[in-house]
Design an enzyme around this catalytic site. Sequence first.
Site, PDB file in Angstrom:
ATOM      1  N   ARG A 177     -14.309  -5.381  -9.915  1.00 17.34           N
ATOM      2  CA  ARG A 177     -14.508  -4.716  -8.632  1.00 17.34           C
ATOM      3  C   ARG A 177     -14.905  -3.268  -8.884  1.00 17.34           C
ATOM      4  NH1 ARG A 177      -9.850  -4.327  -3.965  1.00 17.34           N
ATOM      5  NH2 ARG A 177      -8.938  -2.901  -5.487  1.00 17.34           N
ATOM      6  N   LYS A 212      -3.770   3.843   2.020  1.00 19.29           N
ATOM      7  CA  LYS A 212      -5.180   3.716   2.415  1.00 19.29           C
ATOM      8  C   LYS A 212      -5.283   3.016   3.768  1.00 19.29           C
ATOM      9  CE  LYS A 212      -5.467  -0.557  -0.324  1.00 19.29           C
ATOM     10  NZ  LYS A 212      -5.857  -1.110  -1.636  1.00 19.29           N
ATOM     11  N   TYR A 272     -12.328 -18.988  29.193  1.00 15.98           N
ATOM     12  CA  TYR A 272     -13.778 -19.080  28.990  1.00 15.98           C
ATOM     13  C   TYR A 272     -14.195 -20.433  28.422  1.00 15.98           C
ATOM     14  CZ  TYR A 272     -14.881 -14.087  29.652  1.00 15.98           C
ATOM     15  OH  TYR A 272     -15.091 -12.844  30.169  1.00 15.98           O
ATOM     16  N   MET A 319     -11.502 -10.742  25.256  1.00 16.74           N
ATOM     17  CA  MET A 319     -11.502  -9.405  24.656  1.00 16.74           C
ATOM     18  C   MET A 319     -10.180  -8.681  24.912  1.00 16.74           C
ATOM     19  SD  MET A 319     -14.053  -6.213  25.401  1.00 16.74           S
ATOM     20  CE  MET A 319     -15.528  -7.046  24.876  1.00 16.74           C
TER      21      MET A 319
HETATM   22  C1  LIG Z   1      -4.747  -1.640  -2.305  1.00 18.38           C
HETATM   23  C2  LIG Z   1      -4.461  -1.329  -3.725  1.00 18.38           C
HETATM   24  C3  LIG Z   1      -3.145  -1.278  -4.201  1.00 18.38           C
HETATM   25  C4  LIG Z   1      -1.962  -1.747  -3.376  1.00 18.38           C
HETATM   26  O1  LIG Z   1      -1.865  -3.156  -3.459  1.00 18.38           O
HETATM   27  P1  LIG Z   1      -0.773  -3.996  -2.665  1.00 18.38           P
HETATM   28  O2  LIG Z   1      -1.078  -5.403  -3.003  1.00 18.38           O
HETATM   29  O3  LIG Z   1      -0.990  -3.720  -1.211  1.00 18.38           O
HETATM   30  O4  LIG Z   1       0.567  -3.546  -3.128  1.00 18.38           O
HETATM   31  C5  LIG Z   1      -2.928  -0.830  -5.500  1.00 18.38           C
HETATM   32  N1  LIG Z   1      -3.965  -0.466  -6.291  1.00 18.38           N
HETATM   33  C6  LIG Z   1      -5.248  -0.542  -5.878  1.00 18.38           C
HETATM   34  C7  LIG Z   1      -6.344  -0.148  -6.803  1.00 18.38           C
HETATM   35  C8  LIG Z   1      -5.541  -0.982  -4.589  1.00 18.38           C
HETATM   36  O5  LIG Z   1      -6.819  -1.076  -4.184  1.00 18.38           O
END
Ligand SMILES: *Cc1c(COP(=O)(O)O)cnc(C)c1O
Length: 385
Positions: free
Chosen positions: A150, A45, A276, A324
């Site tokens: 969640r 992801k 800055y 920046m």
């Molecule tokens: C991001 C995520 C993972 C991966 O978790 P890591 O801690 O990066 O290994 C696995 N399952 C779900 C549902 C996630 O959102």
Amino acid sequence: MPLNEHQNASAPLARLVIDLDAVAWNYLFMKNRLTTGADCAAVVKADAYGLGAVPVSQALFDQGCRHFFVAQAEEGLIVHDALPAADRPGHDRAIYVLDGPRGISMDDMVQAGLIPVLNTMADVQLWAETAAHVQKKLPAVLHVDTGMNRLGFSADDLTSLTSGTGKAWLAQLDIRYVMSHLACADVPDHAMNAEQLLTFKTALQQLGRTYRASFANSAGILLGADYHFDLARPGCSLYGINPYGNSLPNMMRGVVRFETQILQIRDVAASETIGYGAGYAASRPMRVATLAIGYADGFSRSLQQKGHVHVQGHACAVIGRVSMDSIMIDITDVTAPVTEGDWAEVIGAHQKVDDIAAQDNTIGYEILTRLGKRIRRTYQQNMAK
Ligand SMILES: *Cc1c(COP(=O)(O)O)cnc(C)c1O
């Protein structure tokens, strides 16, 4: 000197070198920890935690990975296009979408064979209606919340899936896995791990029939065989992030080298100010180097006076405010010669992702995912085969 030989003139100002062999090594490390019969997915992801979902997914596919998790369907389409077609023998890969059936049309979702994770009854209904529309059982993953609060069905809501319309909708679907997610796996002795495990097992029973199950993220894999079930979902560990944060030694191999060029070097007299706001004054005569990264590249403004960058292996403090597009560092004590155009290491051999995360009061995940677009990504592969 001919124009094109001018030092570094055409080099990128900041570069991220991603070691795909290290990603593969980390994947196999996690996979080899799994109890027999459990498959190992890869969580790719957010563009594979900022490192590039296309090259990372391809490299992991070559290692035999056939299960890929993304957050959003659009990310899933990118991974779909990057991998060999699923209809070739041995290429039966699956791409799961954690946020469920949304973000693209259901037609596109079906076309690409994306497998949504169903988090709510509305998700189940929509995907079942899509299945009825295309007149085939569509694959899906059912997500049960076991304490994180969640995403996913609360354990209390599961009865709505074992009777009435909920049950009828599920019958239209091919539930590949029932999954849940751990809230505290990075703290191995946290009481919540065992509690969630128990809640998950109870939920699997409540669902009535035997489904395959998926539970563990990276840190969950390290909790042991009880947590492995049929499919594990490591993410951060693949990218060299310590699954335990900084609380235990890191077993993973470093994946990224993030470097930037020194644009300019100057000598600053004592009491002159730097950057800055003129908030930082030199306490002594100083040599100051200006580097070509700033907060637009993901180098957080909160790293002023806290962060370090390595020049010739020497830790140099970030001084003055982060701009920046640039930061200034103190190179007064670097004994080796330093010249404009030299590279400074932000992440690499001397400073790990988790080190800079600690300086910035955050986690390695955030450091990697916020690395800016204009940093040039290059990939190393098959160096050690
Ligand atoms: C991001 C995520 C993972 C991966 O978790 P890591 O801690 O990066 O290994 C696995 N399952 C779900 C549902 C996630 O959102």
